[in-house]
Design an enzyme around this catalytic site. Structure first.
Site, mmCIF file in Angstrom:
data_model
loop_
_atom_site.group_PDB
_atom_site.id
_atom_site.type_symbol
_atom_site.label_atom_id
_atom_site.label_comp_id
_atom_site.label_asym_id
_atom_site.label_seq_id
_atom_site.Cartn_x
_atom_site.Cartn_y
_atom_site.Cartn_z
ATOM 1 N N CYS A 30 74.161 32.860 -34.059
ATOM 2 C CA CYS A 30 74.282 32.905 -35.083
ATOM 3 C C CYS A 30 72.652 33.029 -35.870
ATOM 4 C CB CYS A 30 73.636 30.985 -35.176
ATOM 5 S SG CYS A 30 73.363 30.353 -36.926
ATOM 6 N N ASN A 78 67.603 33.598 -38.705
ATOM 7 C CA ASN A 78 67.373 33.021 -40.496
ATOM 8 C C ASN A 78 66.892 34.133 -41.312
ATOM 9 O OD1 ASN A 78 69.461 31.042 -40.214
ATOM 10 N ND2 ASN A 78 67.970 29.486 -39.462
ATOM 11 N N ASP A 122 101.063 70.203 -24.147
ATOM 12 C CA ASP A 122 101.232 69.628 -25.671
ATOM 13 C C ASP A 122 100.111 70.077 -26.496
ATOM 14 O OD1 ASP A 122 103.787 69.841 -24.970
ATOM 15 O OD2 ASP A 122 104.505 67.872 -25.059
ATOM 16 N N ASP A 167 71.271 20.283 -33.343
ATOM 17 C CA ASP A 167 69.666 21.057 -33.810
ATOM 18 C C ASP A 167 68.732 20.525 -34.051
ATOM 19 O OD1 ASP A 167 70.434 23.377 -36.727
ATOM 20 O OD2 ASP A 167 72.684 23.176 -35.382
ATOM 21 N N TRP A 183 76.068 35.785 -47.234
ATOM 22 C CA TRP A 183 75.726 34.698 -46.624
ATOM 23 C C TRP A 183 76.633 33.391 -47.119
ATOM 24 C CZ3 TRP A 183 75.118 29.862 -48.813
ATOM 25 C CH2 TRP A 183 74.895 28.122 -47.950
ATOM 26 N N ASP A 240 78.194 29.925 -42.563
ATOM 27 C CA ASP A 240 77.668 28.286 -42.824
ATOM 28 C C ASP A 240 78.766 27.603 -43.812
ATOM 29 O OD1 ASP A 240 75.054 28.317 -40.777
ATOM 30 O OD2 ASP A 240 73.613 28.874 -42.787
ATOM 31 N N ASP A 253 69.598 30.994 -33.124
ATOM 32 C CA ASP A 253 68.979 31.240 -34.204
ATOM 33 C C ASP A 253 68.321 32.404 -35.072
ATOM 34 O OD1 ASP A 253 70.014 31.411 -37.387
ATOM 35 O OD2 ASP A 253 70.558 29.114 -37.226
HETATM 36 C C1 GLA Z 1 71.334 28.114 -39.660
HETATM 37 C C2 GLA Z 1 72.329 27.643 -38.899
HETATM 38 C C3 GLA Z 1 73.263 26.647 -39.467
HETATM 39 C C4 GLA Z 1 71.623 25.753 -38.883
HETATM 40 C C5 GLA Z 1 70.314 25.803 -39.731
HETATM 41 C C6 GLA Z 1 68.784 25.102 -39.451
HETATM 42 O O1 GLA Z 1 71.307 28.004 -41.612
HETATM 43 O O2 GLA Z 1 73.744 28.853 -39.727
HETATM 44 O O3 GLA Z 1 73.583 26.357 -38.977
HETATM 45 O O4 GLA Z 1 71.582 25.509 -37.640
HETATM 46 O O5 GLA Z 1 70.193 27.402 -39.855
HETATM 47 O O6 GLA Z 1 68.203 25.334 -40.085
#
Ligand code: GLA
Length: 723
Positions: A510, A464, A45, A350, A183, A532, A462
């Site tokens: 993250c 950033n 098919d 953190d 963001w 965040d 992280d």
């Molecule tokens: C990023 C992360 C947050 C925190 C800050 C710390 O923005 O997304 O959760 O950990 O960094 O500086």
């Protein structure tokens, strides 16, 4: 199921539990796509390859759906491969060369899927392209990637090398579903009509990005959550990526995707090869819900790193929103005591604990404990956290450096930059060049030391900022544009090395929230921080988008203070908890400010979460009512044997739910009686699914958790659920 030959040895059929995919070689040696969709009754098919008749200004090859088009001849499709050869020939002509089939089976304790490899070759230059197809039968997915090898005698410059082109059946119109964001507003589900032309989804930012996520779904325009055909795909890559959704005037619709070719090139010396990231694709005949569940099951069963893949993800506390950079031993211990008292299992320190880190202006790169804030090191804090019965976790951001750091002062040459340009700062930081071996060695050594000297059960990794001035001073001139890929490979290698040395450590991805969530990360990290934005109402929308692709056991969500720090919206504590309980529950508020009554509610809900955790983290997810569509939304998690389910419902207005707010659970055993935690009544699965459950939601932003479980005998799945 698995891999079959269609008539003639050079056509193949890949079948999963619910879909079929066919490809084959035509009379000219081109590898053509033949079919993708519902399984058909018999092998005969399925269509066989044929070359379309030429048409003015079009060639047969250009009108055929080529599985992996090179840019060459009269092929004007978005190419999967474009190369520059040593004699300045700039096109690629790929012809069939051979194939291999590997049966499914166990290899070194792991279940290996059946795999087809089709070999193509550009003969004069001896450029070999192996197209891999792995068939995940039960998960209803196909994994595709390509390996390009230079078997010639001179270097080849690859200018485009994608993972795959996917074709949906020729039809007049399709609708594209995709995820966009920013963001604090990631993974927003968006839909658009596909028209003749191209739609480009991409990241050029160095990482996956908040702005778009590498996933697509195509449907005829009227498929629903649990009904209708949906073709979908997701890329396993954490750097620059690109999807080109292309419709031609002839009704061909294809999605070509992989590493972004923008500012990319890769040099292949003789004998070298390039392997593309994996692109996973699937077909669901039963709507978007079944498509997501296939991806979720694949992550749980196959992709997520072992041995942690199946273990319950711990309830965590993270102090970031409570203390920001103001961290100290005494302050953290005070929070840890409160966290332990409400049932938290993992306490996370953190940002702010290292180097000269008193704000985001300094310290990144120096992964040693800040002596002012922790004069006795981290040990006493960790000891206390462990004594309180919790594991300890830590935040790091390894790929970055602040100019104000010892690392940058001693190695300013370790960042990406262009010689005559000042490096553009973002969050006061620069990106370390992971293409440089010494940089990766430095990071491996510093992080290993940290993990060796301290009992760290979890790392939040992280990232950033995005990339700028992506230069590699001192690097080989022809390899400058490789950094986009080398960075990601360096990041993967680092995580893999750390994981094999510290196999018990949980990794969380993250990137200022959900800037690096993708199937490449999830092959190497256990869970992700989706945003965040911790506003529990906004999170319902973010989670809705996230859940299109990624499973709940990877989706971390914190309960934070009210009003929310970012949105200023006040929400009831129960609503905040219920929203976070739809994923991996975390607490991120300042517990020092919570009243005794609030702490009691927290304790009760953490206990409830632990009871329903197997359902949320290992169950199948059904999106019962979409946030934003009605005034309430609801999501359900079902035990694999349907013996128990949990439903979360949220009212998004300040008034009562309008009319008869009902949710209709799905996937229950029709004949079984289920007892409802809310009314205590037992009702048959079929009746519950047809008649629904009336929600009792009124007042500002109310929410409800409803547990359903077999009335006759306890479900093995839900454990000790509350009566
Ligand atoms: C990023 C992360 C947050 C925190 C800050 C710390 O923005 O997304 O959760 O950990 O960094 O500086």
């Amino acid at each position: 199921m698995g891999i079959d030959h269609l008539a003639g040895a050079k056509s193949w059929l890949l079948t999963t539990s619910r879909s079929a995919y066919a490809l084959g070689v035509d009379g000219e040696g081109n590898l053509q796509h033949l079919y993708w969709g519902e399984k058909l009754p018999r092998l005969e098919d399925y269509p066989l390859p044929a070359l379309p008749a030429p048409y003015s200004f079009e060639s047969p090859q250009g009108l055929a759906n080529l599985e992996y088009p090179g840019w060459g001849g009269l092929i004007f499709a978005e190419p999967c491969l474009k190369a520059l050869y040593a004699d300045f020939t700039r096109d690629v002509v790929l012809k069939y060369e051979g194939f291999q089939v590997f049966e499914a089976g166990e290899v070194a304790g792991a279940l290996r899927p059946a795999e087809l490899v089709v070999q193509l070759r550009d003969e004069p230059y001896r450029l070999a392209v192996d197209l891999h197809y792995r068939v995940y039968e039960e998960e209803n997915l196909i994994e595709r990637f390509a390996v390009v090898e230079n078997q010639g005698e001179q270097a080849v410059q690859l200018e485009i090398v994608h993972s795959a082109a996917w074709y949906v059946p020729r039809a007049a119109s399709y609708r594209l579903s995709y995820l966009v964001g920013k963001w604090a507003g990631e993974t927003q589900l968006t839909r658009a009509q596909v028209v003749v032309g191209k739609i480009l989804l991409e990241s050029r930012r160095g990482s996956t990005s908040h702005q778009a996520n590498p996933w697509f779904a195509l449907d005829p325009g009227d498929s629903e959550e649990e009904r209708g055909p949906v073709w979908f795909g997701a890329l396993g890559w954490s750097g620059n990526w690109k999807f080109c959704v292309e419709q031609t005037p002839y009704g061909q619709v294809r999605v070509t995707g992989g590493v972004n070719d923008f500012d990319f090139s890769w040099r292949l010396e003789p004998g070298e090869s390039f392997r593309t990231p994996p692109f996973y694709g699937g077909y669901s005949g039963a709507g978007f819900g079944a498509a997501s569940r296939a991806l979720h099951r694949f992550q749980r069963n196959r992709l997520l790193p072992r041995p942690a893949a199946g273990r319950p993800r711990p309830v965590l506390y993270n102090s970031w929103e409570a203390t920001a950079f103001e961290v100290s031993e005494a302050g953290q211990i005070a929070l840890a005591e409160k966290a332990a008292a409400i049932g938290v299992e993992l306490f996370v320190l953190d940002d702010g604990w290292f180097g000269a880190r008193s704000s985001d202006r300094a310290g990144l790169g120096d992964w040693t404990v800040n002596q002012q804030k922790f004069p006795r090191g981290l040990q006493p804090l960790i000891h206390k956290v462990n004594e309180l019965g919790m594991d300890f976790g830590l935040w790091v951001e390894p790929e970055m450096v602040n100019p104000a750091s010892d690392l940058y002062r001693s190695h300013p040459e370790w960042v990406y930059r262009f010689p005559a340009r000042p490096g553009t700062l973002s969050r006061n930081q620069l990106v370390l060049n992971l293409a440089i071996d010494e940089v990766r060695e430095y990071l491996f050594a510093s992080l290993s030391r940290l993990l060796e000297e301290n009992r760290i059960a979890y790392l939040k990794w992280d990232h950033n900022r995005h990339f700028s001035e992506p230069g590699w001073p001192g690097g080989p001139p022809q390899r400058q544009r490789e950094i986009w890929v080398r960075h990601v490979l360096g990041f993967y290698e680092l995580v893999e090395r750390l994981r094999s040395r510290f196999p018990q450590t949980i990794f969380e991805s993250c990137s200022g929230g959900g800037g690096r969530v993708d199937l490449g990360v999830l092959q190497r990290m256990d869970q992700c921080w989706p945003s965040d934005n911790t506003d529990a109402l906004d999170r319902l929308g973010i989670h809705h988008g996230y859940s299109q692709v990624y499973c709940a056991r990877t989706m971390v969500a914190w309960v934070t203070d009210s009003p929310n720090f970012a949105t200023r919206r006040a929400l009831p504590l129960e609503f905040r908890f219920h929203s976070a309980m739809t994923g991996v529950l975390g607490i991120g508020g300042n517990l020092n400010r919570w009243s005794e009554e609030e702490l009691q509610v927290a304790r009760r809900l953490v206990t409830l979460y632990k009871q329903i955790r197997p359902l949320v983290q290992d169950g199948d997810q059904y999106r019962l009512a979409e946030p934003g569509q009605a005034d309430f939304s609801a999501v359900q998690y079902l035990a694999p044997d349907a013996s128990a389910a949990v439903v979360f419902a949220f009212l998004r207005t300040e008034g009562p739910a309008s009319g008869e707010a009902r949710i209709f659970p799905r996937g229950l055993s029709p004949e079984r009686l289920y007892r409802l935690s809310t009314s205590g009544r037992a009702r048959r699965g079929a009746a519950l699914m047809k008649q629904g459950i009336r929600l009792r939601l009124s007042g500002g932003f109310r929410s409800q958790v409803i547990l359903l479980r077999w009335a006759e005998r306890p479900s093995a799945f839900e454990g000790n659920a509350p009566r």
